[in-house]
Design an enzyme around this catalytic site. Structure first.
Site, short mmCIF file in Angstrom:
data_model
loop_
_atom_site.label_atom_id
_atom_site.label_comp_id
_atom_site.label_asym_id
_atom_site.label_seq_id
_atom_site.Cartn_x
_atom_site.Cartn_y
_atom_site.Cartn_z
N GLY A 46 0.76 -1.23 0.18
CA GLY A 46 -0.04 0.10 -0.11
C GLY A 46 0.84 1.02 0.20
O GLY A 46 2.15 1.06 0.47
N GLN A 51 3.27 9.84 1.37
CA GLN A 51 4.43 9.25 1.18
C GLN A 51 5.34 9.76 0.19
O GLN A 51 6.53 9.30 0.14
CB GLN A 51 4.28 7.61 1.40
CG GLN A 51 3.85 7.08 2.65
CD GLN A 51 3.55 5.79 2.50
OE1 GLN A 51 2.39 5.20 2.26
NE2 GLN A 51 4.52 5.17 3.14
N CYS A 97 6.19 -0.22 7.00
CA CYS A 97 5.83 1.02 6.10
C CYS A 97 6.99 1.35 5.52
O CYS A 97 8.19 1.34 5.95
CB CYS A 97 5.40 1.90 7.16
SG CYS A 97 4.99 3.42 6.32
N LEU A 98 7.04 1.79 4.31
CA LEU A 98 8.06 2.21 3.35
C LEU A 98 8.59 3.46 3.75
O LEU A 98 9.70 3.74 3.45
CB LEU A 98 7.32 2.55 1.94
CG LEU A 98 6.96 1.26 1.14
CD1 LEU A 98 6.50 1.68 -0.10
CD2 LEU A 98 8.09 0.08 0.96
N HIS A 139 -4.04 1.21 7.70
CA HIS A 139 -2.86 1.50 7.87
C HIS A 139 -2.54 2.73 6.94
O HIS A 139 -1.95 4.01 7.32
CB HIS A 139 -1.67 0.44 7.57
CG HIS A 139 -0.24 1.05 7.47
ND1 HIS A 139 0.65 0.50 8.33
CD2 HIS A 139 0.29 1.74 6.50
CE1 HIS A 139 1.88 1.04 8.02
NE2 HIS A 139 1.64 1.78 6.83
N GLU A 140 -3.04 2.58 5.70
CA GLU A 140 -2.94 3.64 4.53
C GLU A 140 -3.96 4.75 4.90
O GLU A 140 -3.55 5.98 4.73
CB GLU A 140 -3.33 2.91 3.03
CG GLU A 140 -2.37 2.00 2.93
CD GLU A 140 -0.95 2.26 2.94
OE1 GLU A 140 -0.57 3.42 2.64
OE2 GLU A 140 0.01 1.30 2.96
N HIS A 143 -2.44 7.35 7.06
CA HIS A 143 -1.53 8.14 6.48
C HIS A 143 -2.04 9.62 6.01
O HIS A 143 -1.42 10.60 6.20
CB HIS A 143 -0.80 7.55 5.23
CG HIS A 143 0.45 6.43 5.62
ND1 HIS A 143 1.67 6.96 6.05
CD2 HIS A 143 0.58 5.13 5.20
CE1 HIS A 143 2.51 6.25 6.23
NE2 HIS A 143 1.89 5.04 5.78
NI NI Z 1 2.73 3.17 5.67
#
Ligand code: NI
Length: 176
Positions: A46, A51, A97-98, A139-140, A143
């Protein structure tokens, strides 16, 4: 398609509440395509627009990829997503998470969520997400409100995780 730069903790854009999308047009679809491409290249499941440095309420998800994450599965584009219903039951799962590279931690989430959003063509849709997809969606969507999964773990666990992240970055700088 362009692979975008992924912003990492503690970049301030990750803490900002993202803005609602007013119009779903070709420019926005180009951004969605680039975000999906970036997510595949970075081997994520995701990715939220903040991000990649864009403070808009957009998320791309593909929770059905193969183990190596190389084959696209079922890409989802969520524009202005909102959770409209959620389970009383909670579940715990490991998340990464990236924007917080190479770290993982257990996070508590709702077992399922119902999400209302606009799709790739700007059509209103609703989706019931459960299992792994429910975790990715929560999670997304976090963000978009400036919340990282590390904000949802204990202070002790967070400080340990951030120390490890710091160490990793120092090692990387040294080897450069
Ligand atoms: Ni993330």
């Amino acid at each position: 398609m362009t692979v975008m730069k992924v912003y990492e903790y503690p970049h301030p854009i990750l803490k900002k509440k993202a803005e609602k999308v007013e119009k779903v047009d070709d420019e926005l679809r180009r951004l969605l395509d680039d975000m999906l491409e970036t997510m595949y290249v970075e081997i994520g499941v995701g990715l939220a627009a903040p991000q990649v440095g864009i403070s808009k309420r957009i998320v791309v998800i593909d929770a059905e990829r193969d183990d190596e994450g190389k084959k696209p599965g079922n890409p989802l584009y969520l524009i202005n997503p909102e959770i409209v219903e959620k389970s009383t039951e909670k579940v715990c799962g490991e998340e990464g998470c990236l924007s917080v590279p190479e770290q993982r931690a257990e996070v508590e989430r709702f077992a399922w969520v119902k999400v209302r959003y606009l799709d790739y063509n700007g059509e209103p849709r609703e989706m019931l997400a459960d299992d792994f997809l429910a975790i990715v969606v929560q999670h997304e969507l976090d963000h978009l409100d400036g919340i990282l999964y590390i904000d949802r773990i204990s202070r002790l666990k967070r400080s340990m995780l951030l120390k490890k992240l710091q160490k990793l970055r120092e090692e990387k700088t040294e080897s450069e």
